[in-house]
Motif scaffolding. Structure first.
Motif, PDB file in Angstrom:
ATOM      1  N   GLU A   1       0.804  -1.421   0.179  1.00  0.00           N
ATOM      2  CA  GLU A   1       0.113  -0.286   0.276  1.00  0.00           C
ATOM      3  C   GLU A   1       0.718   1.169   0.368  1.00  0.00           C
ATOM      4  O   GLU A   1       1.434   1.280   0.554  1.00  0.00           O
ATOM      5  N   LEU A   2       0.421   2.139  -0.837  1.00  0.00           N
ATOM      6  CA  LEU A   2       1.542   2.968  -1.250  1.00  0.00           C
ATOM      7  C   LEU A   2       0.870   4.782  -0.554  1.00  0.00           C
ATOM      8  O   LEU A   2      -0.619   4.957  -1.973  1.00  0.00           O
ATOM      9  N   THR A   3       0.998   5.340  -0.108  1.00  0.00           N
ATOM     10  CA  THR A   3       0.902   6.329   0.163  1.00  0.00           C
ATOM     11  C   THR A   3       1.812   7.634   0.345  1.00  0.00           C
ATOM     12  O   THR A   3       3.041   7.894   0.413  1.00  0.00           O
ATOM     13  N   LEU A   4       1.323   9.009  -0.733  1.00  0.00           N
ATOM     14  CA  LEU A   4       2.550   9.501  -0.159  1.00  0.00           C
ATOM     15  C   LEU A   4       1.993  11.048  -0.216  1.00  0.00           C
ATOM     16  O   LEU A   4       1.443  11.037  -0.377  1.00  0.00           O
TER      17      LEU A   4
ATOM     18  N   THR B   1      -2.943   6.310  -2.198  1.00  0.00           N
ATOM     19  CA  THR B   1      -3.449   7.692  -1.464  1.00  0.00           C
ATOM     20  C   THR B   1      -2.444   8.945  -1.853  1.00  0.00           C
ATOM     21  O   THR B   1      -1.552   8.605  -1.265  1.00  0.00           O
ATOM     22  N   LEU B   2      -2.640   9.422  -2.412  1.00  0.00           N
ATOM     23  CA  LEU B   2      -1.642  11.179  -2.758  1.00  0.00           C
ATOM     24  C   LEU B   2      -2.491  12.392  -2.114  1.00  0.00           C
ATOM     25  O   LEU B   2      -3.333  12.568  -2.498  1.00  0.00           O
ATOM     26  N   LEU B   3      -1.707  12.781  -1.025  1.00  0.00           N
ATOM     27  CA  LEU B   3      -2.460  14.216  -1.027  1.00  0.00           C
ATOM     28  C   LEU B   3      -1.355  15.357  -0.914  1.00  0.00           C
ATOM     29  O   LEU B   3      -0.379  14.484  -1.089  1.00  0.00           O
ATOM     30  N   VAL B   4      -2.187  16.163  -1.502  1.00  0.00           N
ATOM     31  CA  VAL B   4      -1.115  17.427  -2.102  1.00  0.00           C
ATOM     32  C   VAL B   4      -0.780  18.568  -1.276  1.00  0.00           C
ATOM     33  O   VAL B   4      -1.933  18.877  -0.335  1.00  0.00           O
ATOM     34  N   GLY B   5      -0.136  19.162  -0.851  1.00  0.00           N
ATOM     35  CA  GLY B   5      -0.352  20.469  -0.139  1.00  0.00           C
ATOM     36  C   GLY B   5       0.602  21.594  -0.326  1.00  0.00           C
ATOM     37  O   GLY B   5       1.901  21.269  -2.016  1.00  0.00           O
TER      38      GLY B   5
ATOM     39  N   ARG C   1      -4.797   7.202 -11.724  1.00  0.00           N
ATOM     40  CA  ARG C   1      -3.876   6.852 -11.759  1.00  0.00           C
ATOM     41  C   ARG C   1      -2.950   7.220 -10.253  1.00  0.00           C
ATOM     42  O   ARG C   1      -2.117   6.190  -9.310  1.00  0.00           O
ATOM     43  N   VAL C   2      -4.513   7.688  -9.847  1.00  0.00           N
ATOM     44  CA  VAL C   2      -4.732   7.372  -8.251  1.00  0.00           C
ATOM     45  C   VAL C   2      -6.005   7.204  -7.419  1.00  0.00           C
ATOM     46  O   VAL C   2      -6.657   7.438  -7.656  1.00  0.00           O
ATOM     47  N   LYS C   3      -5.723   6.203  -6.498  1.00  0.00           N
ATOM     48  CA  LYS C   3      -7.023   5.468  -6.069  1.00  0.00           C
ATOM     49  C   LYS C   3      -7.859   6.635  -5.015  1.00  0.00           C
ATOM     50  O   LYS C   3      -8.724   6.832  -5.171  1.00  0.00           O
ATOM     51  N   ARG C   4      -7.299   7.387  -4.638  1.00  0.00           N
ATOM     52  CA  ARG C   4      -7.346   8.112  -3.700  1.00  0.00           C
ATOM     53  C   ARG C   4      -6.992   9.268  -3.244  1.00  0.00           C
ATOM     54  O   ARG C   4      -5.496   9.756  -3.525  1.00  0.00           O
ATOM     55  N   LEU C   5      -7.144  11.208  -3.610  1.00  0.00           N
ATOM     56  CA  LEU C   5      -6.437  11.685  -3.865  1.00  0.00           C
ATOM     57  C   LEU C   5      -7.043  13.632  -2.874  1.00  0.00           C
ATOM     58  O   LEU C   5      -8.539  13.103  -2.926  1.00  0.00           O
ATOM     59  N   GLY C   6      -6.484  13.844  -1.927  1.00  0.00           N
ATOM     60  CA  GLY C   6      -6.891  14.221  -0.896  1.00  0.00           C
ATOM     61  C   GLY C   6      -5.265  15.164  -0.767  1.00  0.00           C
ATOM     62  O   GLY C   6      -4.524  16.115  -1.639  1.00  0.00           O
TER      63      GLY C   6
ATOM     64  N   VAL D   1       8.634  18.582  -2.684  1.00  0.00           N
ATOM     65  CA  VAL D   1       9.264  17.297  -1.565  1.00  0.00           C
ATOM     66  C   VAL D   1       7.851  16.525  -1.695  1.00  0.00           C
ATOM     67  O   VAL D   1       6.924  16.713  -0.864  1.00  0.00           O
ATOM     68  N   LEU D   2       8.530  15.255  -1.907  1.00  0.00           N
ATOM     69  CA  LEU D   2       7.501  14.154  -1.656  1.00  0.00           C
ATOM     70  C   LEU D   2       7.976  13.326  -0.783  1.00  0.00           C
ATOM     71  O   LEU D   2       9.717  12.651  -0.668  1.00  0.00           O
ATOM     72  N   GLY D   3       6.714  12.721   0.260  1.00  0.00           N
ATOM     73  CA  GLY D   3       7.064  11.868   0.964  1.00  0.00           C
ATOM     74  C   GLY D   3       6.024  10.272   0.709  1.00  0.00           C
ATOM     75  O   GLY D   3       5.565  10.765  -0.200  1.00  0.00           O
TER      76      GLY D   3
END
Length: 362
Positions: free
Chosen positions: A118-121, A158-162, A220-225, A338-340
């Motif tokens: 499971e990949l969370t970014l 999951t990809l979260l953008v700030g 390309r992303v299942k969940r986007l936040g 910066v990508l975590g």
């Protein structure tokens, strides 16, 4: 480096979860999570290299780093663990970098299978640019992680953008101030809002990002936040952004004694927006230009970074870096994003790999 021209861009991957305290003078607050990890990575990559940055054959790209078409890549791509390769062909983690902390469940061994992963970014868009360019940075970040780490080539869970300038942490209430941590917040108010200019950038780039990642024919992303949105920005992005998909998640970096007003959590529940608390402490600008400049200064000579010759000093009050005086040293590097990333084994419920990727111009 033997070449007289310095690289024009930088890709830096943290290679260990063991922080190494920085050596240069820095303000007491805020305390950043990423610089000590970057400091460890730079030492791991460069301590074994000759002082002139080349090996016995004059190769300037091995073993600690690589320069590819003007991009300085640290550490060398061949030394990174790549998750799209069979376990037997992956580069083993050196003993000095192996991590098995009981408090974080970090284990640097191979992921059993792609289905177990499971990949969370968390992507921080911190550079100054247009909404169109920021959208390209999202694609660039995903492609970089896929190319060099073998992660996210199929679909990201999951990809979260700030965004820089958007950093809501909740608020201290009169009750929590009086009784200490643990008291429920009773006061109203949605906390600090982003400026109109920043909010416009957020709304514009969010629509473009949704279209690029979850538009027609794109999944390309299942969940986007999102990350750190104040209540007003979250409301307008959720209910007033036309047909653009709302954030499915909004992560908040809530310190001790900070609480979300009831109308914040109530609005999120009503509109099915998950709230994630405890974001890891990165903040909206997790690696300012001045911090990265001073991190690289110690290694500027072997890396051939002529624009980073001197440290940026502190102001006389020690509260910030001195960037305003006529004789001040200006950052020789500009961070774009910066990508975590966190790789979780679902079967074992342990973190298999985590780190940060920093992209910057030099």
């Amino acid at each position: 480096m033997s070449s007289s021209a310095q690289p024009s861009s930088l890709l830096l991957f943290t290679s260990s979860q063991a922080p190494l305290p920085t050596r240069y003078p820095h303000p007491h607050k805020p305390r950043f999570v990423i610089p000590p990890l970057v400091h460890r990575t730079l030492h791991n990559a460069l301590d074994a290299k000759p002082a002139d940055g080349s090996d016995s054959n004059g190769d300037t790209s091995a073993p600690g780093f690589q320069v590819d078409q003007g991009c300085l890549i640290l550490p060398h791509p061949d030394s990174m663990v790549k998750h799209d390769l069979p376990p037997s062909s992956r580069t083993p983690t050196p003993p000095s970098e192996a991590v098995n902390h009981a408090d974080t469940n970090v284990v640097n061994d191979a992921v059993h299978s792609e289905g177990d992963m499971e990949l969370t970014l968390k992507l921080h868009l911190v550079g100054s640019s247009s909404a169109e360019e920021r959208t390209r940075w999202v694609d660039e970040a995903l492609s970089t992680l896929s190319t060099y780490k073998g992660l996210g080539a199929g679909s990201v869970d999951t990809l979260l953008v700030g965004w820089k300038g958007v950093d809501y942490k909740g608020k201290k209430t009169a009750v929590s101030e009086f009784f200490g941590c643990g008291a429920e917040g009773l006061e109203g108010g949605g906390g600090a809002e982003a400026s109109e200019e920043v909010e416009e950038e957020v709304r514009d780039s969010w629509g473009r990002i949704v279209e690029a990642l979850k538009g027609e024919g794109e999944q390309r992303v299942k969940r986007l936040g999102t990350m750190y949105l104040p209540l007003g920005v979250l409301q307008r992005l959720t209910t007033g952004n036309g047909k653009v998909q709302k954030p499915e998640i909004n992560m908040l970096d809530t310190p001790d004694c900070h609480h979300l007003p009831k109308e914040y959590s109530g609005f999120a529940k009503e509109h099915a927006v998950e709230l994630w608390a405890g974001g890891g402490g990165e903040g909206a600008d997790p690696l300012p230009d001045a911090e990265l400049h001073n991190l690289l200064q110690e290694f500027a000579s072997p890396l051939g970074l002529k624009s980073i010759s001197d440290l940026i000093p502190l102001r006389a009050d020690q509260l910030k870096y001195d960037l305003a005086s006529p004789s001040s040293v200006q950052p020789g590097v500009q961070v774009k994003w910066v990508l975590g990333y966190t790789v979780l084994s679902k079967a074992r419920n342990v973190v298999k790999d985590r780190g940060y990727v920093i992209s910057a111009t030099l």
